[in-house]
Scaffold this active site. Sequence first.
Site, PDB file in Angstrom:
ATOM      1  CB  SER A  96      -0.879  -0.008   1.255  1.00 40.85           C
ATOM      2  OG  SER A  96      -1.180   1.317   1.614  1.00 40.85           O
ATOM      3  CG  ASP A 153     -20.266   2.938   3.627  1.00 39.45           C
ATOM      4  OD1 ASP A 153     -21.097   3.848   3.596  1.00 39.45           O
ATOM      5  OD2 ASP A 153     -19.730   2.538   4.682  1.00 39.45           O
ATOM      6  N   GLY A 201     -14.292   9.078   7.064  1.00 40.97           N
ATOM      7  CA  GLY A 201     -15.732   8.860   6.940  1.00 40.97           C
ATOM      8  C   GLY A 201     -16.213   8.961   5.505  1.00 40.97           C
ATOM      9  CG  LEU A 202     -14.875  11.315   2.846  1.00 35.10           C
ATOM     10  CD1 LEU A 202     -13.891  12.210   2.103  1.00 35.10           C
ATOM     11  CD2 LEU A 202     -16.297  11.847   2.692  1.00 35.10           C
ATOM     12  CB  SER A 248     -12.992   0.639   4.931  1.00 31.95           C
ATOM     13  OG  SER A 248     -14.251   1.205   5.222  1.00 31.95           O
TER      14      SER A 248
HETATM   15  C1  GLA Z   1     -21.224   4.258   8.131  1.00 29.09           C
HETATM   16  C2  GLA Z   1     -21.621   2.845   7.709  1.00 29.09           C
HETATM   17  C3  GLA Z   1     -22.865   2.862   6.797  1.00 29.09           C
HETATM   18  C4  GLA Z   1     -23.972   3.685   7.429  1.00 29.09           C
HETATM   19  C5  GLA Z   1     -23.455   5.047   7.890  1.00 29.09           C
HETATM   20  C6  GLA Z   1     -24.473   5.839   8.634  1.00 29.09           C
HETATM   21  O1  GLA Z   1     -20.770   4.973   7.015  1.00 29.09           O
HETATM   22  O2  GLA Z   1     -20.553   2.230   7.027  1.00 29.09           O
HETATM   23  O3  GLA Z   1     -23.279   1.536   6.551  1.00 29.09           O
HETATM   24  O4  GLA Z   1     -24.586   2.993   8.496  1.00 29.09           O
HETATM   25  O5  GLA Z   1     -22.310   4.915   8.722  1.00 29.09           O
HETATM   26  O6  GLA Z   1     -25.527   6.186   7.800  1.00 29.09           O
END
Ligand code: GLA
Length: 357
Positions: free
Chosen positions: A74, A164, A121-122, A125
Amino acid sequence: MQLIPGEDLTAHVRGAFVAAFGHLPEAMAKAPGRVNLIGEHTDYHGGLCLPIALPHATWAAVRGRDDTAVRLVSTWGGEWHGTLAERPEGWASYILGALRATGHRGGLEVLVDSTVPVGAGLSSSAALICAVALATSSAPVEELVAPCVRAESEEVGAPTGGLDQTVALLGAAGHALLLDFASAARQQVPWEPGRAGLELLVVDTRTRHEHAAGGYADRRRESEEALAAEADELSPLHRRRRRHVVSENARVSALVAALHGGDWPRVGALMTASHESLRHDFEVSCAELDAVVDTALAHGALGARMTGGGFGGCAIVLSPVGMRDTVLTEISSAYAARGWPQPAALLATASAPATRL
Ligand code: GLA
């Protein structure tokens, strides 16, 4: 505030693979990060969500081996060598999770690189999982959604809800993806704020509070309890958790209707109402996210909200194109005034889903 670029890394990743392993990759794929426009903490309740795929993506280049060795490189995480049976920590766990969930057999060389900010938070993963799954499997993309969700929830052990991976694999340029987790229905909804002179900015607070993973699991449990109980038996806390989920689903439908009607002020107002609900009823926001939202709204944004799981991470801001500098400068000043590290930002245009290259 400089915008984080989402450049094309295809040539760079091919070259880096040759440099790492001494030969060309057999296959390559890329998968995008995402932001959710609305519909937060609803996916694991069989609810509605409306995410878009970002221009920022993760690339995976792969080549099979004659033995059973798995060699991972990576560009941000270093190297990992082992076998498919092992359970490493960190970034390597997502790659092995993707390989096991898609039924991969045999040794493999993998090189990954990304323009998705990691841990913000984007869905860096999910982007990693989907890129590896797509590069190593010949299954139709549609059939990779369930294994990629399992890779994170069962193999890595993060109790996420599926939003996601679904948008990373099935999103579309110029569209948001309306997901109904009750019926598994999916619908592309045109998302082109530029036509109304607007744009969507993502502001990365660069904070990830330590209780993020535990907080997500707690909220999931509390809201499951709240939805399972009789309404008149709920504690005040459970009442708030339930009110968020129920009202958030209604806001998703209302926002889709507003989009179809071209009513952007209403789109913005619904985004902001979602934030208020996440802040007060679901209690997954934090001071840094609230500061982005409050500052953006005070300086011309039509709407703003935290996006993703919460407890840090990113907020999205819908604002007139000409207001970008003002909004970002004011957010920057608000952070400086509180002595917080400076946030980062990127432009979120609804972009292409995961593709084999
Ligand atoms: C994270 C989780 C998603 C969803 C959001 C909240 O991103 O991976 O599955 O639950 O939080 O909406």
